[in-house]
Design a protein around this motif. Structure first.
Motif, PDB file in Angstrom:
ATOM      1  N   LEU A  37       0.832  -1.203   0.000  1.00  0.00           N
ATOM      2  CA  LEU A  37       0.000   0.000   0.000  1.00  0.00           C
ATOM      3  C   LEU A  37       0.868   1.256   0.000  1.00  0.00           C
ATOM      4  CD1 LEU A  37      -2.868   1.135   0.097  1.00  0.00           C
ATOM      5  CD2 LEU A  37      -2.734   1.012   2.596  1.00  0.00           C
ATOM      6  N   ALA A  38       1.911   1.258   0.811  1.00  0.00           N
ATOM      7  CA  ALA A  38       2.826   2.408   0.842  1.00  0.00           C
ATOM      8  C   ALA A  38       3.492   2.610  -0.512  1.00  0.00           C
ATOM      9  CB  ALA A  38       3.878   2.229   1.937  1.00  0.00           C
ATOM     10  N   ALA A  39       3.872   1.521  -1.181  1.00  0.00           N
ATOM     11  CA  ALA A  39       4.488   1.624  -2.507  1.00  0.00           C
ATOM     12  C   ALA A  39       3.508   2.214  -3.508  1.00  0.00           C
ATOM     13  CB  ALA A  39       4.967   0.252  -2.975  1.00  0.00           C
ATOM     14  N   ALA A  40       2.277   1.757  -3.474  1.00  0.00           N
ATOM     15  CA  ALA A  40       1.269   2.261  -4.409  1.00  0.00           C
ATOM     16  C   ALA A  40       1.003   3.748  -4.186  1.00  0.00           C
ATOM     17  CB  ALA A  40      -0.022   1.454  -4.273  1.00  0.00           C
ATOM     18  N   ILE A  41       0.885   4.148  -2.931  1.00  0.00           N
ATOM     19  CA  ILE A  41       0.651   5.560  -2.625  1.00  0.00           C
ATOM     20  C   ILE A  41       1.848   6.400  -3.043  1.00  0.00           C
ATOM     21  CG2 ILE A  41       0.316   7.228  -0.749  1.00  0.00           C
ATOM     22  CD1 ILE A  41      -1.324   4.994   0.675  1.00  0.00           C
ATOM     23  N   SER A  42       3.045   5.903  -2.778  1.00  0.00           N
ATOM     24  CA  SER A  42       4.263   6.620  -3.159  1.00  0.00           C
ATOM     25  C   SER A  42       4.318   6.856  -4.665  1.00  0.00           C
ATOM     26  CB  SER A  42       5.494   5.844  -2.690  1.00  0.00           C
ATOM     27  OG  SER A  42       6.675   6.508  -3.068  1.00  0.00           O
ATOM     28  N   LEU A  43       4.050   5.817  -5.417  1.00  0.00           N
ATOM     29  CA  LEU A  43       4.095   5.964  -6.882  1.00  0.00           C
ATOM     30  C   LEU A  43       2.993   6.892  -7.384  1.00  0.00           C
ATOM     31  CD1 LEU A  43       4.968   2.324  -7.930  1.00  0.00           C
ATOM     32  CD2 LEU A  43       6.433   4.354  -8.073  1.00  0.00           C
ATOM     33  N   TRP A  44       1.813   6.809  -6.796  1.00  0.00           N
ATOM     34  CA  TRP A  44       0.719   7.693  -7.201  1.00  0.00           C
ATOM     35  C   TRP A  44       1.086   9.156  -6.933  1.00  0.00           C
ATOM     36  CZ3 TRP A  44      -2.856  10.341  -3.811  1.00  0.00           C
ATOM     37  CH2 TRP A  44      -3.856  11.017  -4.504  1.00  0.00           C
ATOM     38  N   LEU A  45       1.621   9.439  -5.745  1.00  0.00           N
ATOM     39  CA  LEU A  45       2.039  10.808  -5.427  1.00  0.00           C
ATOM     40  C   LEU A  45       3.163  11.275  -6.345  1.00  0.00           C
ATOM     41  CD1 LEU A  45       1.848  10.554  -1.541  1.00  0.00           C
ATOM     42  CD2 LEU A  45       0.439  12.046  -2.990  1.00  0.00           C
ATOM     43  N   LEU A  46       4.080  10.374  -6.673  1.00  0.00           N
ATOM     44  CA  LEU A  46       5.149  10.726  -7.611  1.00  0.00           C
ATOM     45  C   LEU A  46       4.567  11.119  -8.970  1.00  0.00           C
ATOM     46  CD1 LEU A  46       8.151  10.979  -8.354  1.00  0.00           C
ATOM     47  CD2 LEU A  46       8.124   8.520  -8.859  1.00  0.00           C
ATOM     48  N   THR A  47       3.570  10.389  -9.442  1.00  0.00           N
ATOM     49  CA  THR A  47       2.964  10.740 -10.738  1.00  0.00           C
ATOM     50  C   THR A  47       2.301  12.112 -10.679  1.00  0.00           C
ATOM     51  OG1 THR A  47       0.854   9.631 -10.296  1.00  0.00           O
ATOM     52  CG2 THR A  47       2.565   8.331 -11.375  1.00  0.00           C
ATOM     53  N   LEU A  48       1.716  12.465  -9.536  1.00  0.00           N
ATOM     54  CA  LEU A  48       1.132  13.800  -9.402  1.00  0.00           C
ATOM     55  C   LEU A  48       2.217  14.875  -9.481  1.00  0.00           C
ATOM     56  CD1 LEU A  48      -1.514  13.256  -6.561  1.00  0.00           C
ATOM     57  CD2 LEU A  48      -1.900  13.337  -9.037  1.00  0.00           C
TER      58      LEU A  48
END
Length: 107
Positions: A37-48
């Motif tokens: 979950l932390a990895a998914a959130i991290s990547l999503w925030l990076l894309t933003l």
């Protein structure tokens, strides 16, 4: 706002790495779930953040936050070495990330 997203992305990357350690090779369910979950959130925030920041700068700062953050957490929670040269190297990572942020085009 992009820099804020990038900072949060880096912090979630730290959570991902620490979660991986706690998951013990994905043999423990809840630490494994937390890490993913932390990895998914991290990547999503990076894309933003990448919507407005240069990719090279954003990626370097993201990995720098992650690397320095995990090293600091390792010292604080896992009794990893806090040797002066190690601390200096962590400081160089932080200085590099700050320098890239200062030199990046304003977003």
């Amino acid at each position: 706002m992009a820099w804020f997203y990038l900072l949060l992305a880096g912090l979630f990357a730290v959570g991902f790495a620490i979660g991986l350690k706690q998951a013990e090779g994905f043999t423990r369910l809840w630490p494994s779930v937390a890490a993913l979950l932390a990895a998914a959130i991290s990547l999503w925030l990076l894309t933003l953040a990448l919507k407005t920041l240069p990719v090279g700068t954003a990626y370097a700062v993201w990995t720098g936050i992650g690397a320095a953050g995990v090293a600091i957490v390792g010292i604080a929670l896992f009794a990893e070495s806090a040797a002066p040269l190690r601390l200096l190297c962590i400081g160089l990572i932080v200085a590099g990330a700050i320098g890239l942020q200062l030199l990046a085009p304003r977003a």
